[in-house]
Design a protein around this motif. Structure first.
Motif, PDB file in Angstrom:
ATOM      1  N   ILE A 353       0.852  -1.194   0.000  1.00 47.60           N
ATOM      2  CA  ILE A 353       0.000   0.000   0.000  1.00 47.60           C
ATOM      3  C   ILE A 353       0.883   1.238   0.000  1.00 47.60           C
ATOM      4  CG2 ILE A 353      -1.732   1.321   1.291  1.00 47.60           C
ATOM      5  CD1 ILE A 353      -2.648  -1.325   2.546  1.00 47.60           C
ATOM      6  N   VAL A 354       0.595   2.155  -0.930  1.00 49.77           N
ATOM      7  CA  VAL A 354       1.297   3.439  -0.962  1.00 49.77           C
ATOM      8  C   VAL A 354       0.278   4.535  -0.655  1.00 49.77           C
ATOM      9  CG1 VAL A 354       2.509   5.120  -2.399  1.00 49.77           C
ATOM     10  CG2 VAL A 354       3.075   2.679  -2.586  1.00 49.77           C
ATOM     11  N   VAL A 355       0.539   5.290   0.413  1.00 50.74           N
ATOM     12  CA  VAL A 355      -0.345   6.373   0.853  1.00 50.74           C
ATOM     13  C   VAL A 355       0.347   7.696   0.553  1.00 50.74           C
ATOM     14  CG1 VAL A 355      -1.610   7.351   2.788  1.00 50.74           C
ATOM     15  CG2 VAL A 355      -1.148   4.890   2.742  1.00 50.74           C
ATOM     16  N   ILE A 356      -0.304   8.572  -0.219  1.00 52.55           N
ATOM     17  CA  ILE A 356       0.319   9.834  -0.624  1.00 52.55           C
ATOM     18  C   ILE A 356      -0.586  11.012  -0.285  1.00 52.55           C
ATOM     19  CG2 ILE A 356       1.312  11.148  -2.549  1.00 52.55           C
ATOM     20  CD1 ILE A 356       1.892   8.569  -3.985  1.00 52.55           C
ATOM     21  N   GLY A 357      -0.015  12.020   0.369  1.00 49.27           N
ATOM     22  CA  GLY A 357      -0.736  13.264   0.624  1.00 49.27           C
ATOM     23  C   GLY A 357      -1.822  13.163   1.672  1.00 49.27           C
ATOM     24  N   TYR A 358      -1.760  12.154   2.523  1.00 47.74           N
ATOM     25  CA  TYR A 358      -2.769  11.950   3.556  1.00 47.74           C
ATOM     26  C   TYR A 358      -2.108  12.041   4.921  1.00 47.74           C
ATOM     27  CZ  TYR A 358      -6.249   9.501   6.442  1.00 47.74           C
ATOM     28  OH  TYR A 358      -7.146   9.167   7.433  1.00 47.74           O
ATOM     29  N   SER A 359      -2.660  12.892   5.805  1.00 43.93           N
ATOM     30  CA  SER A 359      -1.997  13.183   7.082  1.00 43.93           C
ATOM     31  C   SER A 359      -2.579  12.446   8.275  1.00 43.93           C
ATOM     32  CB  SER A 359      -2.045  14.703   7.350  1.00 43.93           C
ATOM     33  OG  SER A 359      -1.335  15.398   6.363  1.00 43.93           O
ATOM     34  N   PHE A 360      -3.511  11.506   8.051  1.00 44.35           N
ATOM     35  CA  PHE A 360      -4.092  10.697   9.131  1.00 44.35           C
ATOM     36  C   PHE A 360      -4.741  11.582  10.196  1.00 44.35           C
ATOM     37  CE2 PHE A 360      -1.002   8.053   7.060  1.00 44.35           C
ATOM     38  CZ  PHE A 360      -1.555   6.785   7.078  1.00 44.35           C
ATOM     39  N   ASN A 361      -5.563  12.529   9.753  1.00 45.82           N
ATOM     40  CA  ASN A 361      -6.250  13.430  10.683  1.00 45.82           C
ATOM     41  C   ASN A 361      -7.242  12.670  11.551  1.00 45.82           C
ATOM     42  OD1 ASN A 361      -4.976  15.784   9.800  1.00 45.82           O
ATOM     43  ND2 ASN A 361      -6.406  16.005   8.093  1.00 45.82           N
ATOM     44  N   ASP A 369      -8.983   3.554  10.955  1.00 49.70           N
ATOM     45  CA  ASP A 369      -9.271   2.275  11.593  1.00 49.70           C
ATOM     46  C   ASP A 369      -9.221   1.126  10.591  1.00 49.70           C
ATOM     47  OD1 ASP A 369      -9.891   0.997  14.083  1.00 49.70           O
ATOM     48  OD2 ASP A 369     -11.896   0.597  13.302  1.00 49.70           O
ATOM     49  N   ILE A 370      -9.611   1.402   9.350  1.00 51.82           N
ATOM     50  CA  ILE A 370      -9.516   0.363   8.302  1.00 51.82           C
ATOM     51  C   ILE A 370      -8.055  -0.011   8.085  1.00 51.82           C
ATOM     52  CG2 ILE A 370      -9.790  -0.044   5.818  1.00 51.82           C
ATOM     53  CD1 ILE A 370     -12.401   1.515   5.956  1.00 51.82           C
ATOM     54  N   LEU A 371      -7.175   0.983   8.020  1.00 57.09           N
ATOM     55  CA  LEU A 371      -5.747   0.696   7.849  1.00 57.09           C
ATOM     56  C   LEU A 371      -5.182  -0.017   9.081  1.00 57.09           C
ATOM     57  CD1 LEU A 371      -4.376   3.986   6.226  1.00 57.09           C
ATOM     58  CD2 LEU A 371      -4.528   1.741   5.162  1.00 57.09           C
ATOM     59  N   ARG A 372      -5.626   0.430  10.257  1.00 53.88           N
ATOM     60  CA  ARG A 372      -5.132  -0.128  11.508  1.00 53.88           C
ATOM     61  C   ARG A 372      -5.516  -1.596  11.669  1.00 53.88           C
ATOM     62  NH1 ARG A 372      -7.808   3.138  14.599  1.00 53.88           N
ATOM     63  NH2 ARG A 372      -6.219   4.718  14.923  1.00 53.88           N
ATOM     64  N   SER A 373      -6.693  -1.948  11.147  1.00 49.34           N
ATOM     65  CA  SER A 373      -7.199  -3.311  11.370  1.00 49.34           C
ATOM     66  C   SER A 373      -6.673  -4.323  10.354  1.00 49.34           C
ATOM     67  CB  SER A 373      -8.731  -3.304  11.327  1.00 49.34           C
ATOM     68  OG  SER A 373      -9.195  -2.852  10.067  1.00 49.34           O
ATOM     69  N   HIS A 374      -5.871  -3.869   9.393  1.00 48.11           N
ATOM     70  CA  HIS A 374      -5.272  -4.790   8.412  1.00 48.11           C
ATOM     71  C   HIS A 374      -3.761  -4.562   8.384  1.00 48.11           C
ATOM     72  CE1 HIS A 374      -9.315  -5.700   7.311  1.00 48.11           C
ATOM     73  NE2 HIS A 374      -9.533  -4.562   6.708  1.00 48.11           N
ATOM     74  N   PRO A 375      -3.039  -5.066   9.396  1.00 48.31           N
ATOM     75  CA  PRO A 375      -1.640  -4.685   9.606  1.00 48.31           C
ATOM     76  C   PRO A 375      -0.605  -5.493   8.811  1.00 48.31           C
ATOM     77  CG  PRO A 375      -2.361  -6.124  11.373  1.00 48.31           C
ATOM     78  CD  PRO A 375      -3.536  -5.967  10.437  1.00 48.31           C
ATOM     79  N   ASN A 376      -1.038  -6.374   7.932  1.00 45.45           N
ATOM     80  CA  ASN A 376      -0.081  -7.290   7.310  1.00 45.45           C
ATOM     81  C   ASN A 376       0.561  -6.759   6.026  1.00 45.45           C
ATOM     82  OD1 ASN A 376      -0.537  -9.276   9.300  1.00 45.45           O
ATOM     83  ND2 ASN A 376      -2.420  -9.914   8.252  1.00 45.45           N
ATOM     84  N   MET A 395       1.600   8.244  13.986  1.00 43.26           N
ATOM     85  CA  MET A 395       1.831   6.870  13.520  1.00 43.26           C
ATOM     86  C   MET A 395       1.778   5.873  14.673  1.00 43.26           C
ATOM     87  SD  MET A 395       2.079   6.880  10.247  1.00 43.26           S
ATOM     88  CE  MET A 395       0.697   7.980  10.485  1.00 43.26           C
ATOM     89  N   GLU A 396       2.213   6.329  15.845  1.00 40.38           N
ATOM     90  CA  GLU A 396       2.153   5.438  17.005  1.00 40.38           C
ATOM     91  C   GLU A 396       0.701   5.103  17.341  1.00 40.38           C
ATOM     92  OE1 GLU A 396       3.901   4.999  21.557  1.00 40.38           O
ATOM     93  OE2 GLU A 396       4.383   6.762  20.361  1.00 40.38           O
ATOM     94  N   LYS A 397      -0.193   6.093  17.191  1.00 38.69           N
ATOM     95  CA  LYS A 397      -1.611   5.850  17.451  1.00 38.69           C
ATOM     96  C   LYS A 397      -2.237   4.963  16.373  1.00 38.69           C
ATOM     97  CE  LYS A 397      -2.380  10.158  19.981  1.00 38.69           C
ATOM     98  NZ  LYS A 397      -3.030  11.486  19.983  1.00 38.69           N
ATOM     99  N   ILE A 398      -1.757   5.085  15.153  1.00 38.51           N
ATOM    100  CA  ILE A 398      -2.336   4.310  14.047  1.00 38.51           C
ATOM    101  C   ILE A 398      -1.811   2.878  14.040  1.00 38.51           C
ATOM    102  CG2 ILE A 398      -2.623   4.146  11.539  1.00 38.51           C
ATOM    103  CD1 ILE A 398      -4.073   6.530  12.778  1.00 38.51           C
ATOM    104  N   PHE A 399      -0.485   2.735  14.120  1.00 33.37           N
ATOM    105  CA  PHE A 399       0.127   1.410  13.956  1.00 33.37           C
ATOM    106  C   PHE A 399       0.755   0.847  15.227  1.00 33.37           C
ATOM    107  CE2 PHE A 399       0.548   3.465   9.697  1.00 33.37           C
ATOM    108  CZ  PHE A 399      -0.352   2.657   9.025  1.00 33.37           C
ATOM    109  N   GLY A 400       0.742   1.642  16.317  1.00 32.77           N
ATOM    110  CA  GLY A 400       1.295   1.146  17.577  1.00 32.77           C
ATOM    111  C   GLY A 400       2.803   1.044  17.589  1.00 32.77           C
TER     112      GLY A 400
END
Length: 440
Positions: A353-361, A369-376, A395-400
């Motif tokens: 997955i390549v994420v561009i221009g998104y700041s995870f507001n 949460d969709i990204l967080r729940s599919h960590p593989n 990022m710590e909040k999103i991916f731990g």
């Protein structure tokens, strides 16, 4: 194709040659559009919404009146934003710097009043000592002053109003923009007025119709301008994307679908659809790239809107299919349940997955949460602030993953940080080669 997934945020549409504004400056651009080339849009909407009292300029007075009711941490956040702006001002901006110092001084005085009003431990102890029996009844607040009932002086109000009006004008003024980013944020305004559909407030519903269709009209006009400018040429960023991708966008513009066709999901809706609120039907807008906003509102939208009846059940409302930026996403149409399900499936199945221009507001927590729940998946995140302390904490909040776990690396010649399967690349969308990134 399913193993590669591209996710795009607002930063992509900031690319030079596209130059869409970010959400925190949108309101000023929409206001200037309605006062200029979009004047016929304003006229069409006001004809559709008899008795409408709302205007973006009048909104400034209401925003200023609410300043005293804001929590101290919100006021401090405004101060920090202005401080950051004046710290980075180029030479020759001495007047703007002084303007920023004035705003900071005024807000600091307001914040200090609020802080001094808090009930300290020593005062609470004395109350309990003097009134040992009914102290709990007496201590019904953590403050000795109700800051929310304070009235700002005319001096404070006038300074703020004039500053914000500069922000709505065509002049570039960094302090006005920093202040307006919070006080005049069109996304916050949409959230506030959208609630009218849930608590049956006709005035808020009418205001939402005006604001959302004004925003839609501005974005459609801006989109058409970009496409005309690049007629016969590749569109910046979008035109260079490989075709063998699936993509999810959090933007409203049609640029992605124009390039990739049906291999796209518009997570927040798009400009090419609108919703009838009583039936929740999602209806297409034909030829969105050539659409004249004022004509479309007059000929298609206005006949489908009725806000005259006193009984809300007899009214008819149609709104643009732009999902308001609430943390808890409202279901505008059942189609969005299907789209969000498809997005989740694509994230789950993607190997890279390549994420561009998104700041995870925080406002996009549903998508986070969709990204967080599919960590593989292997995930590359491309955004200018990707290696900053603030972004690492996000990022710590999103991916731990704690900031200390990231190591410095290079990716296609760009400085980056990597921890496990996540790489953070601190560049703009224009600086990255998406094809190479998927190959790296």
């Amino acid at each position: 194709m399913g193993d590669k997934l591209l996710i795009l945020g607002a930063g992509v549409d900031r690319t030079t040659g596209i130059d869409f504004p970010l959400a925190n400056t949108l309101l000023a651009d929409v206001t200037r559009y309605l006062d200029g080339p979009g004047k016929s849009v304003d006229e069409a909407l006001r004809a559709m919404l008899p008795g409408l009292r709302f205007s973006f300029n009048n909104m400034i007075a209401r925003a200023v009146d609410k300043i005293a009711t804001r929590d101290t941490h919100e006021q401090k956040a405004m101060v920090q934003r202005v401080q950051e702006v004046i710290k980075n001002l180029p030479p020759g901006k001495e007047n703007v710097h002084k303007h920023g110092e004035l705003i900071i001084r005024l807000f600091n005085k307001l914040a200090s009043i609020a802080e001094q009003s808090y009930l300290d431990d020593e005062t609470e102890a004395l109350i309990r000592e003097v009134f040992p029996v009914d102290a709990d009844d007496l201590i019904d607040s953590d403050s000795i002053l109700d800051i929310h009932k304070l009235s700002l002086s005319d001096t404070f109000k006038t300074v703020l109003k004039r500053t914000l009006k500069i922000g709505l004008s065509g002049d570039r003024h960094e302090v006005a923009a920093a202040l307006g980013a919070d006080m005049l944020n069109i996304e916050n305004l949409l959230i506030e007025k959208f609630l009218g559909f849930y608590n049956d407030k006709p005035s808020d519903i009418k205001n939402y119709l005006y604001i959302s269709w004004s925003l839609w009209a501005y974005l459609v006009a801006k989109q058409k301008e970009v496409i005309c400018t690049h007629s016969g040429k590749l569109l910046p960023f979008y035109g260079t994307l490989p075709k063998d991708l699936r993509a999810i966008t959090l933007n409203y513009t049609a640029f992605l679908q124009q390039h990739l066709g049906d291999s796209t999901v518009y997570f927040h809706g798009g400009l090419a659809d609108y919703v009838r609120m009583d039936t929740r039907d999602l209806l297409p807008i034909e030829n969105i790239l050539d659409c004249d906003p004022a004509t479309f509102i007059r000929e298609i939208i206005a006949p489908n809107v009725d806000v005259v009846s006193e009984d809300l059940r007899q009214q008819k409302h149609v709104i643009p299919a732009l999902v308001p930026p609430l943390k808890l996403k409202p279901i505008l149409s059942h189609r969005y349940i299907e789209l969000w399900g498809k997005a989740s499936e694509w994230v789950r199945n993607a190997q890279h997955i390549v994420v561009i221009g998104y700041s995870f507001n925080n406002a996009d927590e549903h998508f986070n949460d969709i990204l967080r729940s599919h960590p593989n998946s292997k995930i590359d995140i491309v955004v200018p602030e990707a290696t900053s302390e603030y972004f690492l904490s996000r990022m710590e909040k999103i991916f731990g993953t704690a900031a200390a776990q990231y190591s410095k690396v290079t990716v296609n010649g760009h400085n980056a940080l990597q921890a496990k399967k996540v790489r953070l690349i601190g560049v703009t969308a224009a600086e990255v080669d998406v094809m190479k990134l998927f190959g790296a």
